[in-house]
Design a protein around this motif. Structure first.
Motif, PDB file in Angstrom:
ATOM      1  N   ALA A 129      38.424  28.225   1.291  1.00  0.00           N
ATOM      2  CA  ALA A 129      38.786  29.212   0.260  1.00  0.00           C
ATOM      3  C   ALA A 129      40.092  29.951   0.590  1.00  0.00           C
ATOM      4  CB  ALA A 129      37.639  30.176   0.019  1.00  0.00           C
ATOM      5  N   PRO A 130      40.241  30.503   1.822  1.00  0.00           N
ATOM      6  CA  PRO A 130      41.492  31.218   2.107  1.00  0.00           C
ATOM      7  C   PRO A 130      42.725  30.310   2.010  1.00  0.00           C
ATOM      8  CG  PRO A 130      39.876  31.600   3.856  1.00  0.00           C
ATOM      9  CD  PRO A 130      39.283  30.566   2.950  1.00  0.00           C
ATOM     10  N   LEU A 131      42.569  29.052   2.426  1.00  0.00           N
ATOM     11  CA  LEU A 131      43.688  28.104   2.347  1.00  0.00           C
ATOM     12  C   LEU A 131      44.111  27.844   0.907  1.00  0.00           C
ATOM     13  CD1 LEU A 131      42.991  24.971   4.595  1.00  0.00           C
ATOM     14  CD2 LEU A 131      44.872  26.578   4.650  1.00  0.00           C
ATOM     15  N   THR A 136      45.665  30.975  -0.888  1.00  0.00           N
ATOM     16  CA  THR A 136      47.037  31.298  -0.492  1.00  0.00           C
ATOM     17  C   THR A 136      48.026  30.251  -0.977  1.00  0.00           C
ATOM     18  OG1 THR A 136      46.089  32.171   1.521  1.00  0.00           O
ATOM     19  CG2 THR A 136      48.476  31.929   1.492  1.00  0.00           C
ATOM     20  N   ASN A 137      47.651  28.990  -0.865  1.00  0.00           N
ATOM     21  CA  ASN A 137      48.638  27.924  -1.062  1.00  0.00           C
ATOM     22  C   ASN A 137      48.604  27.265  -2.435  1.00  0.00           C
ATOM     23  OD1 ASN A 137      49.914  27.533   1.706  1.00  0.00           O
ATOM     24  ND2 ASN A 137      47.737  27.616   2.166  1.00  0.00           N
ATOM     25  N   CYS A 138      47.520  27.399  -3.150  1.00  0.00           N
ATOM     26  CA  CYS A 138      47.377  26.649  -4.403  1.00  0.00           C
ATOM     27  C   CYS A 138      47.185  27.566  -5.617  1.00  0.00           C
ATOM     28  CB  CYS A 138      46.193  25.691  -4.328  1.00  0.00           C
ATOM     29  SG  CYS A 138      46.044  24.820  -2.748  1.00  0.00           S
ATOM     30  N   GLU A 145      45.465  21.975   8.937  1.00  0.00           N
ATOM     31  CA  GLU A 145      44.881  22.423   7.668  1.00  0.00           C
ATOM     32  C   GLU A 145      44.613  21.228   6.737  1.00  0.00           C
ATOM     33  OE1 GLU A 145      46.752  26.937   7.423  1.00  0.00           O
ATOM     34  OE2 GLU A 145      47.977  25.256   6.744  1.00  0.00           O
ATOM     35  N   ILE A 146      45.531  20.278   6.748  1.00  0.00           N
ATOM     36  CA  ILE A 146      45.352  19.089   5.908  1.00  0.00           C
ATOM     37  C   ILE A 146      44.133  18.296   6.388  1.00  0.00           C
ATOM     38  CG2 ILE A 146      46.411  16.876   5.245  1.00  0.00           C
ATOM     39  CD1 ILE A 146      49.136  18.405   5.381  1.00  0.00           C
ATOM     40  N   ALA A 147      44.001  18.192   7.705  1.00  0.00           N
ATOM     41  CA  ALA A 147      42.854  17.474   8.274  1.00  0.00           C
ATOM     42  C   ALA A 147      41.547  18.201   7.940  1.00  0.00           C
ATOM     43  CB  ALA A 147      43.014  17.351   9.791  1.00  0.00           C
ATOM     44  N   MET A 148      41.596  19.516   7.921  1.00  0.00           N
ATOM     45  CA  MET A 148      40.413  20.316   7.619  1.00  0.00           C
ATOM     46  C   MET A 148      39.957  20.071   6.175  1.00  0.00           C
ATOM     47  SD  MET A 148      40.220  23.987   9.256  1.00  0.00           S
ATOM     48  CE  MET A 148      40.967  25.050   8.064  1.00  0.00           C
ATOM     49  N   ILE A 149      40.911  20.006   5.264  1.00  0.00           N
ATOM     50  CA  ILE A 149      40.575  19.733   3.857  1.00  0.00           C
ATOM     51  C   ILE A 149      39.931  18.346   3.743  1.00  0.00           C
ATOM     52  CG2 ILE A 149      41.546  19.299   1.552  1.00  0.00           C
ATOM     53  CD1 ILE A 149      43.626  21.506   2.179  1.00  0.00           C
ATOM     54  N   ALA A 150      40.504  17.376   4.458  1.00  0.00           N
ATOM     55  CA  ALA A 150      39.971  16.008   4.409  1.00  0.00           C
ATOM     56  C   ALA A 150      38.544  15.982   4.952  1.00  0.00           C
ATOM     57  CB  ALA A 150      40.874  15.080   5.211  1.00  0.00           C
ATOM     58  N   GLU A 151      38.329  16.675   6.065  1.00  0.00           N
ATOM     59  CA  GLU A 151      37.007  16.688   6.688  1.00  0.00           C
ATOM     60  C   GLU A 151      35.980  17.320   5.742  1.00  0.00           C
ATOM     61  OE1 GLU A 151      37.123  18.031  10.761  1.00  0.00           O
ATOM     62  OE2 GLU A 151      35.005  18.584  10.691  1.00  0.00           O
ATOM     63  N   TRP A 152      36.397  18.382   5.098  1.00  0.00           N
ATOM     64  CA  TRP A 152      35.514  19.084   4.161  1.00  0.00           C
ATOM     65  C   TRP A 152      35.151  18.160   2.989  1.00  0.00           C
ATOM     66  CZ3 TRP A 152      36.746  21.385  -0.850  1.00  0.00           C
ATOM     67  CH2 TRP A 152      35.759  22.256  -1.322  1.00  0.00           C
ATOM     68  N   LYS A 189      32.231  34.527   4.385  1.00  0.00           N
ATOM     69  CA  LYS A 189      33.324  34.753   3.433  1.00  0.00           C
ATOM     70  C   LYS A 189      34.399  35.634   4.049  1.00  0.00           C
ATOM     71  CE  LYS A 189      32.281  34.428  -1.416  1.00  0.00           C
ATOM     72  NZ  LYS A 189      31.518  35.016  -2.490  1.00  0.00           N
ATOM     73  N   LYS A 190      35.636  35.238   3.898  1.00  0.00           N
ATOM     74  CA  LYS A 190      36.760  36.044   4.391  1.00  0.00           C
ATOM     75  C   LYS A 190      37.095  37.091   3.337  1.00  0.00           C
ATOM     76  CE  LYS A 190      37.924  34.099   8.280  1.00  0.00           C
ATOM     77  NZ  LYS A 190      38.075  32.689   8.415  1.00  0.00           N
TER      78      LYS A 190
END
Ligand code: HEC
Length: 430
Positions: free
Chosen positions: A22-24, A27-29, A87-94, A107-108
């Motif tokens: 969510a925080p990623l 912020t970025n999208c 971060e890209i790897a984290m999205i892929a893993e998720w 939750k942040k």
């Protein structure tokens, strides 16, 4: 062995929406991917993102999203929107692990948005077009200059400004200037000029308004409000006009558009006034673009313009601009001591992804520094971004049509003061 380690990691640090994703995304999208903004669908809630997880994995892995064009020769910018490899790897893993939501307690804390603005509070003044502009759905792009006259009870110190519209998606980009007009009639002229279809002389009726330009700014997809450090800003005049130049995207169906600007005032006197200048086409040095600014069909050509800095200055941002056949944009300064100051470098220009680039701290440009802007244009049939097939002769006649070309750098600056190098331009959200 490998299996146990990865299982162990999966349990210890399971990537979840609440804790990591969510925080990623926010912020970025989300600055572009939210209701009414530039991107075609929102990326705000868990559902928005989870249902597109595989697609998001793909566009982040191939670095198509988030769009960010400066290359390694650029300095670091404070509004950089770029995901790290982790971060890209984290999205892929998720995405690969079926998009776990995670616990509520993970939750942040995130800033809550105020409706109708990206700023921290509601605007003090909203100035909009008095009638909607009707955009014909004929797949033609249009440049419209809309005049918004204003008369206020008093002048006011500005700490923030933001473009506002009922629909970002119909707009490609916007430039606007705020002109103080103390004594001319500001009402008895056309509400707008259609630069694409009207006679080019029609704009002349606005020229008398432009004697005291106070502020110059703009909007491109992803741009948020603009604000300044303590004591820095500008003063909104009591009376004048906003000239809002809207570049409407080609549309397949009719739309109504109302746009304007929102202002956030402060009681604290603004001691240092920011100034915007435009270098290159349509600005300082226009006549010195070298060689003469035209690009024959089938040619790849590079142009340069050099402008000397008349006093010590502190830069807040640079905003490069070219049109479709632009390929490479570079801007840098060379000081009288022959030190190079990197301003911005984009080796893979894309008209679609333009940006205002903010420095992390005020950047000193000493008096006598020669600022060079360099643009390379590919007007061959091999350039997929070429708007003409077959390629046509391109020149810049100041009409701003995007089939013409431009080589422009807009900069926001202040006269330099000792210690400026330590003044941070970081803000919470861009
Ligand atoms: C500067 C604005 C901006 C930002 C930031 C941004 N997007 Fe986009 N995005 C767009 C626009 C505009 C489009 C549609 C045009 C296009 O695809 O070229 C788009 C398209 C997409 C698409 C569809 C691509 C396709 O091929 O149709 C996906 C998926 C996407 N974005 C995901 C993301 C993700 C994930 C992030 C953050 C990591 C992000 N975007 C950040 C503006 C943005």
């Amino acid at each position: 062995m490998f299996l146990t380690t990865s299982l162990h990691r999966a349990e210890a640090q399971r990537v979840t929406w609440n804790q990591h994703i969510a925080p990623l995304i926010h912020t970025n999208c989300t600055p572009c991917h939210r209701e009414g903004d530039a991107a075609p669908f929102p990326l705000v809630t868990y559902e928005d993102v989870a249902k597109r997880a595989a697609f998001i994995k793909k566009v982040t892995q191939n670095r198509y999203m988030p769009p960010w064009k400066p290359d390694v020769h650029s300095p670091k910018f404070v509004n950089e929107r770029k995901l790290t490899d982790e971060e890209i790897a984290m999205i892929a893993e998720w995405a690969d692990n079926n998009m776990p939501k995670g616990k509520e307690s993970e939750k942040k804390e995130e800033a809550t948005l105020i409706e109708g603005t990206a700023y921290e509070r509601k605007p003090d003044l909203v100035l909009k077009m008095n009638k909607a502009f009707h955009i014909k759905g004929d797949n033609m792009e249009r440049f419209i200059v809309y005049k918004i006259p204003f008369e206020l009870p008093d002048s006011a110190f500005v700490e923030g400004i933001e473009f506002t519209t009922n629909n970002h998606r119909v707009i490609h980009h916007v430039n606007y200037e705020i002109d103080a007009v103390p004594d001319l009639d500001i009402y008895n002229t056309d509400d707008y000029i259609n630069l694409t279809e009207d006679s080019r002389f029609k704009y002349d009726q606005y020229i008398p308004f432009r004697k005291h330009m106070i502020y110059y700014g703009g909007w491109i997809p992803g741009t948020s409000y603009e604000s300044y450090p303590e004591n820095i800003g500008w003063v909104m005049p009591k009376r004048g006009v906003i000239l809002l130049t809207l570049h409407y995207a080609p549309l397949g169906k009719d739309e109504e558009n109302i746009s304007g600007i929102q202002l956030f005032f402060t009681k604290k006197p603004v001691q240092r006034h920011v100034r915007a200048i435009s270098l290159g086409s349509g600005g300082i040095g226009e006549k010195e673009i070298d060689p003469y600014f035209y690009i024959p069909a089938g040619a790849v050509k590079t142009f340069k313009v050099k402008v000397s800095t008349p006093e010590d200055q502190s830069l807040l941002f640079v905003w490069p601009h070219m049109h479709y056949v632009g390929k490479i944009f570079k801007a840098y300064g060379v000081t009288p001591e022959k030190d190079t100051i990197r301003l911005v470098s984009i080796s893979n220009w894309d008209f679609k992804w333009q940006e205002v680039y903010w420095f992390p701290k005020l950047l000193k440009i000493p008096k006598g520094t020669i600022i060079t802007i360099e643009g390379t244009y590919d007007n061959t049939a091999d350039n997929p971004a070429n708007p003409s097939s077959p390629p046509q002769l391109i020149y810049s006649n100041g009409d701003m049509k995007s089939t013409d070309e431009m080589l422009t750098l807009v900069m926001l600056y202040l006269p330099y003061q000792k210690g400026d190098e330590t003044v941070s331009l970081k803000k919470e959200r861009f």
